[in-house]
Design a protein around this motif. Sequence first.
Motif, short mmCIF file in Angstrom:
data_model
loop_
_atom_site.label_atom_id
_atom_site.label_comp_id
_atom_site.label_asym_id
_atom_site.label_seq_id
_atom_site.Cartn_x
_atom_site.Cartn_y
_atom_site.Cartn_z
N SER A 1 49.25 32.72 41.92
CA SER A 1 48.07 33.48 41.48
C SER A 1 47.03 33.49 42.58
CB SER A 1 47.49 32.85 40.20
OG SER A 1 47.08 31.51 40.45
N ALA A 2 45.97 34.23 42.34
CA ALA A 2 44.83 34.24 43.26
C ALA A 2 43.77 33.30 42.70
CB ALA A 2 44.27 35.65 43.39
N LEU A 3 43.32 32.36 43.51
CA LEU A 3 42.27 31.42 43.11
C LEU A 3 40.95 31.89 43.70
CD1 LEU A 3 41.23 28.74 41.89
CD2 LEU A 3 41.89 27.64 44.05
N TYR A 4 39.95 32.10 42.84
CA TYR A 4 38.66 32.57 43.31
C TYR A 4 37.79 31.39 43.71
CZ TYR A 4 39.65 37.39 42.09
OH TYR A 4 40.19 38.66 42.07
N LEU A 5 37.34 31.39 44.98
CA LEU A 5 36.60 30.25 45.55
C LEU A 5 35.10 30.42 45.50
CD1 LEU A 5 38.59 29.38 48.81
CD2 LEU A 5 38.90 28.48 46.50
N ASP A 6 34.63 31.65 45.63
CA ASP A 6 33.18 31.87 45.70
C ASP A 6 32.84 33.26 45.18
OD1 ASP A 6 30.59 31.09 46.20
OD2 ASP A 6 30.65 31.48 48.36
N GLN A 7 31.63 33.39 44.69
CA GLN A 7 31.18 34.67 44.14
C GLN A 7 29.70 34.85 44.40
OE1 GLN A 7 32.57 35.99 40.21
NE2 GLN A 7 30.44 36.19 39.58
N ILE A 8 29.33 36.05 44.85
CA ILE A 8 27.92 36.38 45.05
C ILE A 8 27.63 37.65 44.27
CG2 ILE A 8 26.14 37.05 46.71
CD1 ILE A 8 29.12 35.14 47.97
N ALA A 9 26.65 37.59 43.41
CA ALA A 9 26.31 38.76 42.59
C ALA A 9 25.37 39.68 43.35
CB ALA A 9 25.67 38.30 41.29
N GLY A 10 25.67 40.97 43.32
CA GLY A 10 24.79 41.96 43.93
C GLY A 10 23.67 42.34 42.97
N SER A 11 22.74 43.14 43.44
CA SER A 11 21.56 43.50 42.64
C SER A 11 21.92 44.32 41.40
CB SER A 11 20.57 44.28 43.50
OG SER A 11 21.21 45.43 44.06
N SER A 12 23.03 45.06 41.46
CA SER A 12 23.43 45.91 40.32
C SER A 12 24.10 45.10 39.21
CB SER A 12 24.37 47.02 40.78
OG SER A 12 23.75 47.84 41.74
N ALA A 13 24.63 43.93 39.58
CA ALA A 13 25.37 43.11 38.61
C ALA A 13 24.40 42.19 37.88
CB ALA A 13 26.43 42.29 39.34
N LEU A 14 24.04 42.57 36.66
CA LEU A 14 23.05 41.79 35.92
C LEU A 14 23.60 40.44 35.48
CD1 LEU A 14 21.52 44.68 33.78
CD2 LEU A 14 20.61 43.67 35.88
N GLN A 15 24.73 40.46 34.79
CA GLN A 15 25.37 39.23 34.36
C GLN A 15 26.88 39.33 34.59
OE1 GLN A 15 23.95 38.59 30.25
NE2 GLN A 15 23.06 36.69 31.00
N PRO A 16 27.29 39.20 35.85
CA PRO A 16 28.72 39.37 36.14
C PRO A 16 29.54 38.21 35.58
CG PRO A 16 27.59 38.53 38.08
CD PRO A 16 26.53 38.82 37.04
N HIS A 17 30.78 38.50 35.26
CA HIS A 17 31.69 37.44 34.84
C HIS A 17 31.89 36.49 36.02
CE1 HIS A 17 35.12 35.56 32.83
NE2 HIS A 17 35.76 35.63 34.00
N TRP B 1 34.05 34.36 38.18
CA TRP B 1 35.46 34.19 38.47
C TRP B 1 35.77 32.89 39.20
CZ3 TRP B 1 38.63 37.70 36.28
CH2 TRP B 1 38.11 38.96 35.96
N VAL B 2 34.74 32.19 39.70
CA VAL B 2 34.96 31.01 40.54
C VAL B 2 35.79 29.95 39.81
CG1 VAL B 2 33.88 29.12 41.81
CG2 VAL B 2 32.86 31.41 41.87
N GLY B 3 36.84 29.49 40.49
CA GLY B 3 37.71 28.47 39.91
C GLY B 3 38.80 29.02 39.02
N GLN B 4 38.78 30.33 38.79
CA GLN B 4 39.78 30.93 37.92
C GLN B 4 40.99 31.42 38.72
OE1 GLN B 4 38.70 33.60 34.82
NE2 GLN B 4 36.64 32.79 34.59
N HIS B 5 42.15 31.34 38.09
CA HIS B 5 43.39 31.86 38.67
C HIS B 5 43.63 33.25 38.09
CE1 HIS B 5 44.90 28.16 40.68
NE2 HIS B 5 44.08 27.59 39.82
N ILE B 6 43.79 34.23 38.96
CA ILE B 6 43.87 35.62 38.56
C ILE B 6 45.23 36.19 38.98
CG2 ILE B 6 42.72 37.88 38.73
CD1 ILE B 6 40.93 35.72 37.57
N PRO B 7 45.84 37.06 38.15
CA PRO B 7 47.14 37.65 38.50
C PRO B 7 47.11 38.37 39.85
CG PRO B 7 46.57 38.15 36.22
CD PRO B 7 45.35 37.54 36.84
N LEU B 8 48.16 38.20 40.62
CA LEU B 8 48.22 38.79 41.96
C LEU B 8 48.48 40.29 41.93
CD1 LEU B 8 50.34 35.98 43.64
CD2 LEU B 8 47.99 36.56 44.23
#
Length: 254
Positions: A112-128, A130-137
């Motif tokens: 899977s893909a492991l998400y290590l870091d996330q930065i929210a942009g100005s348009s993303a009010l409350q983004p999900h 993903w940090v620490g989550q395993h996501i389908p490749l």
Amino acid sequence: MNEPSGGVQSVDRALIILEVLARVGEAGVTEIAGELGVHKSTAFRLVSTLESHRLVEQTTERGRYRLGVGILRLAGATTARLDLVQEARPVCVQLAADTGETVNIAVLSESSALYLDQIAGSSALQPHNWVGQHIPLHATSNGKVLLSGLDDQRLKEVLGTLARFTPQTITTRPTLREELARVRERGYAVAVDELEDGLTAVAAPVRNAHGDVVASISVSGPSFRLTSERVEQALPQLVAAAAEVSHRLGWGHR
């Protein structure tokens, strides 16, 4: 207890240097010698040897050292994650500011893909988050980028059942292989409504000093906002950001 032989003692001291730099971030030869309890000239010889193998590198302030990109080659994603996030963070912060969308960094973790870091942009009010989550490749832009860096044998080992998440999810291996060929050719991957309805993401590869794909950076947001036109606008910024992080990890330095 017998004193270790010179060779073993040198290895022991070299490993202690790596541990010290992992703990403190960066240090000078005098500090390293103090930690080891050896003469400064001995510490310098050890550090120089580690530097020749790119396990340590000098910082912008000459005479001070930190862990080098050779650690990436030896330890793969596990030990390198902290360094990767550290090098990528300022670039990704700028990318999020430029695009206004959420930026993620992902690495390959088993199947899977492991998400290590996330930065929210100005348009993303409350983004999900993903940090620490395993996501389908197979169903994500980051996943496709990470898969695109694998040879056929490794691809077979990593890919399990291609689960369907939406009507747009790629679920057959021939179609996925065609998609990965496009990713390699273009230098980026796109996923529109493939993991979730209404979610669009585009990703580009991060490479190490050897040119291997070690991570992926993505820009993602709701499909109604990340239209094909917006994706076209964001792509050059994304590809440039991924290239900058790759450069920081040693790609193109050889």
